[in-house]
Scaffold this motif. Structure first.
Motif: not given
Length: 177
Positions: A71-93
């Motif tokens: 199974t290949i799945s994904y979710d988007n995660v924010n770095q720093l436990n969601g403190k950072s709202k900026e796109l540049k700190d978001k990861y695709c997991k």
């Protein structure tokens, strides 16, 4: 060119990999399900071997007489436990999960080392260079890779890639008029 980052349809890239692995998928009667993944700015020439390696391993280290389920799945995660709202700190997991032979979690760091193979028996061919290469590729994309596994229960490989690569600035030459 190995240094170009372009917007890449990850699903199309995985489809290519699955076509290349088709014979093995059929031989093992594997079932592979892939979520709709986001478009990411990556180097396709590097990300493709990453998926080739990880999906190839999931097929290779499957249990005898148990069809592989991948199974290949994904979710988007924010770095720093969601403190950072900026796109540049978001990861695709992206998670690649299988029901194969797995390994002991205490080796989860080691398996990304060069030529480290947990399964030394000759039952599984390969060099052991695959996961070291995967780690290098992910790090070149400023991402992370990790693994969770249990013996006889299968493994999950977790790839976290930045949703936005810092764009390499290209000097703009003025038009010659």
């Amino acid at each position: 060119d190995k240094s170009t980052y372009v917007e890449t349809n990850i699903n199309a890239l995985i489809d290519d990999v699955l076509v290349e692995l088709d014979e093995e998928i059929r031989t093992k009667n594997a079932k592979i399900s892939v979520d709709k993944l986001p478009t990411l700015t990556v180097n396709p020439g590097l990300i493709k071997p990453l998926f080739q390696n990880l999906i190839g391993n999931a097929l290779k280290y499957s249990k005898k007489d148990v069809p592989p389920l991948i199974t290949i799945s994904y979710d988007n995660v924010n770095q720093l436990n969601g403190k950072s709202k900026e796109l540049k700190d978001k990861y695709c997991k992206i998670l690649i999960q299988d029901n194969g032979i797995g390994f002991d979690q205490k080796y989860a760091e080691e398996i990304f080392g060069m030529f480290k193979r947990l399964h030394h028996n000759t039952e599984f061919q390969g060099t052991g260079i695959g996961l070291a290469l995967c780690k290098k590729i992910v790090e070149q994309h400023r991402g992370y890779i990790s693994a969770r596994s249990r013996v006889n229960e299968g493994s999950t490989f977790i790839i976290s890639l930045p949703l936005q690569q810092k764009s390499e600035t290209v000097p703009v030459t003025p038009e010659m008029n």
